[in-house]
Design an enzyme around this catalytic site. Structure first.
Site, PDB file in Angstrom:
ATOM      1  N   GLY A  11       0.920  -1.109   0.088  1.00  0.00           N
ATOM      2  CA  GLY A  11      -0.168  -0.124  -0.532  1.00  0.00           C
ATOM      3  C   GLY A  11       0.631   1.388   0.075  1.00  0.00           C
ATOM      4  O   GLY A  11       0.317   2.017  -0.540  1.00  0.00           O
ATOM      5  N   ASN A  12       1.900   1.346   0.863  1.00  0.00           N
ATOM      6  CA  ASN A  12       2.916   2.510   1.030  1.00  0.00           C
ATOM      7  C   ASN A  12       3.496   3.535  -0.420  1.00  0.00           C
ATOM      8  O   ASN A  12       3.710   4.224  -0.609  1.00  0.00           O
ATOM      9  CB  ASN A  12       3.819   2.326   2.029  1.00  0.00           C
ATOM     10  CG  ASN A  12       4.682   1.415   1.613  1.00  0.00           C
ATOM     11  OD1 ASN A  12       4.697   0.262   0.976  1.00  0.00           O
ATOM     12  ND2 ASN A  12       5.992   1.646   2.595  1.00  0.00           N
ATOM     13  N   LYS A 128     -13.387 -10.581   3.811  1.00  0.00           N
ATOM     14  CA  LYS A 128     -12.394  -9.803   4.591  1.00  0.00           C
ATOM     15  C   LYS A 128     -14.267  -7.850   3.894  1.00  0.00           C
ATOM     16  O   LYS A 128     -14.504  -8.376   2.817  1.00  0.00           O
ATOM     17  CB  LYS A 128     -12.087  -9.938   1.937  1.00  0.00           C
ATOM     18  CG  LYS A 128     -10.966  -8.298   1.882  1.00  0.00           C
ATOM     19  CD  LYS A 128      -9.638  -9.022   1.985  1.00  0.00           C
ATOM     20  CE  LYS A 128      -8.948  -7.513   1.525  1.00  0.00           C
ATOM     21  NZ  LYS A 128      -8.154  -7.199   2.721  1.00  0.00           N
ATOM     22  N   LYS A 213      -2.743 -10.330  -2.692  1.00  0.00           N
ATOM     23  CA  LYS A 213      -2.014  -9.861  -3.527  1.00  0.00           C
ATOM     24  C   LYS A 213      -0.255 -10.768  -3.404  1.00  0.00           C
ATOM     25  O   LYS A 213       0.506 -10.383  -4.011  1.00  0.00           O
ATOM     26  CB  LYS A 213      -1.330  -8.647  -3.286  1.00  0.00           C
ATOM     27  CG  LYS A 213      -0.881  -7.738  -2.617  1.00  0.00           C
ATOM     28  CD  LYS A 213       0.693  -7.396  -2.862  1.00  0.00           C
ATOM     29  CE  LYS A 213       1.079  -6.737  -1.564  1.00  0.00           C
ATOM     30  NZ  LYS A 213       1.064  -6.434  -0.302  1.00  0.00           N
ATOM     31  N   LYS A 275       2.912 -12.468   3.651  1.00  0.00           N
ATOM     32  CA  LYS A 275       3.948 -11.997   3.319  1.00  0.00           C
ATOM     33  C   LYS A 275       4.802 -13.527   4.073  1.00  0.00           C
ATOM     34  O   LYS A 275       5.739 -13.765   2.646  1.00  0.00           O
ATOM     35  CB  LYS A 275       4.444 -10.820   3.494  1.00  0.00           C
ATOM     36  CG  LYS A 275       3.086  -9.756   2.935  1.00  0.00           C
ATOM     37  CD  LYS A 275       4.588  -8.685   4.313  1.00  0.00           C
ATOM     38  CE  LYS A 275       3.365  -7.404   3.207  1.00  0.00           C
ATOM     39  NZ  LYS A 275       2.067  -7.054   2.955  1.00  0.00           N
TER      40      LYS A 275
HETATM   41  P1  ADP Z   1       1.226  -3.807   2.284  1.00  0.00           P
HETATM   42  O1  ADP Z   1       0.091  -2.791   2.358  1.00  0.00           O
HETATM   43  O2  ADP Z   1       2.300  -3.574   1.997  1.00  0.00           O
HETATM   44  O3  ADP Z   1       0.362  -4.689   2.348  1.00  0.00           O
HETATM   45  P2  ADP Z   1       0.689  -4.021   5.316  1.00  0.00           P
HETATM   46  O4  ADP Z   1      -0.062  -3.265   5.902  1.00  0.00           O
HETATM   47  O5  ADP Z   1      -0.883  -5.786   4.953  1.00  0.00           O
HETATM   48  O6  ADP Z   1       0.894  -3.780   4.496  1.00  0.00           O
HETATM   49  O7  ADP Z   1       1.624  -5.247   6.238  1.00  0.00           O
HETATM   50  C1  ADP Z   1       2.577  -4.475   6.618  1.00  0.00           C
HETATM   51  C2  ADP Z   1       2.206  -4.402   7.743  1.00  0.00           C
HETATM   52  O8  ADP Z   1       2.964  -5.599   8.732  1.00  0.00           O
HETATM   53  C3  ADP Z   1       3.214  -3.966   8.779  1.00  0.00           C
HETATM   54  O9  ADP Z   1       3.266  -2.345   8.424  1.00  0.00           O
HETATM   55  C4  ADP Z   1       3.769  -4.365  10.355  1.00  0.00           C
HETATM   56  O10 ADP Z   1       2.577  -3.151  10.940  1.00  0.00           O
HETATM   57  C5  ADP Z   1       3.026  -5.217  10.392  1.00  0.00           C
HETATM   58  N1  ADP Z   1       3.576  -6.857  10.945  1.00  0.00           N
HETATM   59  C6  ADP Z   1       2.210  -7.144  11.255  1.00  0.00           C
HETATM   60  N2  ADP Z   1       3.035  -7.802  12.055  1.00  0.00           N
HETATM   61  C7  ADP Z   1       3.649  -8.324  12.013  1.00  0.00           C
HETATM   62  C8  ADP Z   1       5.841  -9.099  12.559  1.00  0.00           C
HETATM   63  N3  ADP Z   1       5.835 -10.033  12.775  1.00  0.00           N
HETATM   64  N4  ADP Z   1       6.973  -8.417  11.688  1.00  0.00           N
HETATM   65  C9  ADP Z   1       7.243  -6.816  11.212  1.00  0.00           C
HETATM   66  N5  ADP Z   1       5.457  -6.318  10.853  1.00  0.00           N
HETATM   67  C10 ADP Z   1       4.303  -6.972  10.869  1.00  0.00           C
HETATM   68 MG    MG Z   2      -1.261  -6.070   3.259  1.00  0.00          MG
END
Ligand code: ADP
Ligand code: MG
Length: 313
Positions: A11-12, A128, A213, A275
């Site tokens: 998202g960022n 979702k 994604k 992820k």
């Molecule tokens: P994107 O839009 O890139 O998919 P998400 O917000 O879905 O991003 O996922 C990334 C977020 O996951 C990070 O910003 C963090 O706040 C969160 N997160 C949750 N658990 C963890 C972890 N164990 N280590 C690092 N980040 C984590």
């Molecule tokens: Mg995400």
């Protein structure tokens, strides 16, 4: 030696609205062209949460304005629109950055359909939330008239929920491979792909679903025979005990370690968990494959092994 890299943008990398996206894609393009400049072949996938939400809301308002004239827009069509809109901004930002650095390479977005299994258990357990909040009356009407699944969302109103099935295969994969082989920078599988399933003959039917994604990028990386899957997100590394006093940032992670940490609940469902799962699946899919989870701005350093969390056997 250049690698074949699938980059999954979070998202960022795209921002939350039209002006934010215009600005965000410039930084995103810099990070991607850094890798191209080093001789890597890149294929770009991306999320679409805010964008598909915006499109879905706009289409729902249109229907509300004149239900006789404008029937509700299927979610699969909203995903297709989001791929087009995001691809448009990414294509232009990449084109400009490549030309500014004197690199002569075409950029193209592929509207990508991703096959899901209609028997996927996710369809009987939609989780979702998407689109705008509704009143109880509006929600009941949607359930009766359109067969939507709705939930009451934390006292804020009612929202439609859709399934998030696992991606099985990419319908346009041959075209994507041909374009990559021809030297193009390809944007594909936006928003996890347009979810479709096979019906009679050769017909593909859009599904009311959202594919994650990170999982779609994992399938894309395997099907284009990538060396590396890079998941670019809002954190530089993956942590255990995330957000706690004993938080520990990880430089590398083996599939076995990842499974142990997943079992212990270190990764939040819906954000870091998919992820790590996608990274593990890719790293185990063939010898020599690895995944990397890091910040957009750190992509180049991460590929050079200087930062991020590397997942490999
Ligand atoms: P994107 O839009 O890139 O998919 P998400 O917000 O879905 O991003 O996922 C990334 C977020 O996951 C990070 O910003 C963090 O706040 C969160 N997160 C949750 N658990 C963890 C972890 N164990 N280590 C690092 N980040 C984590
Ligand atoms: Mg995400």
């Amino acid at each position: 030696m250049g690698k074949r890299i699938v980059i999954a943008l979070g998202g960022n990398a795209l921002g939350n609205n039209l002006p934010e996206q215009m600005i965000a894609v410039k930084q995103t393009a810099k990070a991607i062209v850094d890798l191209i400049e080093e001789g890597h072949e890149v294929i770009i996938a991306h999320g679409n949460g805010p964008q598909v939400g915006m499109i879905q809301k706009a289409m729902a308002e249109l229907t509300r304005s004149d239900p006789e004239k404008y029937i509700p827009c299927p979610l699969s069509v909203c995903v297709a629109m989001s791929q087009g809109y995001i691809g448009y901004d990414l294509q232009n930002a990449l084109r400009e950055e490549l030309l500014d650095r004197g690199i002569n390479k075409g950029v193209a977005t592929v509207l990508t359909q991703v096959e899901v299994d209609p028997a996927d258990p996710a369809f009987s357990n939609p989780t979702k939330p998407i689109g705008a909040f509704m009143t109880k009356e509006e929600a009941d009407k949607m359930v009766a008239e359109r067969g939507y699944n709705v939930i009451e969302d934390a006292g804020r109103g009612y929202r439609r929920v859709v399934a998030s099935p696992k991606p099985q295969s990419i319908i346009e994969i041959e075209s994507i491979r041909d374009m990559v082989s021809a030297g193009l920078v390809v944007v594909a599988c936006g928003g996890g792909g347009i979810p479709v399933y096979k019906t009679e003959g050769h017909h593909l039917k859009g599904a009311a679903a959202v594919i994650d994604k990170d999982f779609a990028s994992c399938v894309l990386a395997q099907q284009v025979n990538a060396d590396t899957l890079i998941i670019l997100t809002a954190v530089e590394k993956v942590a255990i005990n995330f957000g706690k006093p004993d938080e520990k940032w990880l430089d590398s992670l083996t599939p076995d370690e990842a499974r142990k940490y997943i079992g212990e609940g270190h990764f939040a469902p819906g954000s870091m968990l998919p992820k790590v799962q996608a990274a593990v699946e890719f790293a185990e899919s063939a010898p020599g494959r690895s995944a990397l989870i890091t910040l957009l701005e750190k992509a180049k350093d991460g590929v050079a092994g200087r930062t991020g969390t590397a997942i490999h056997q």
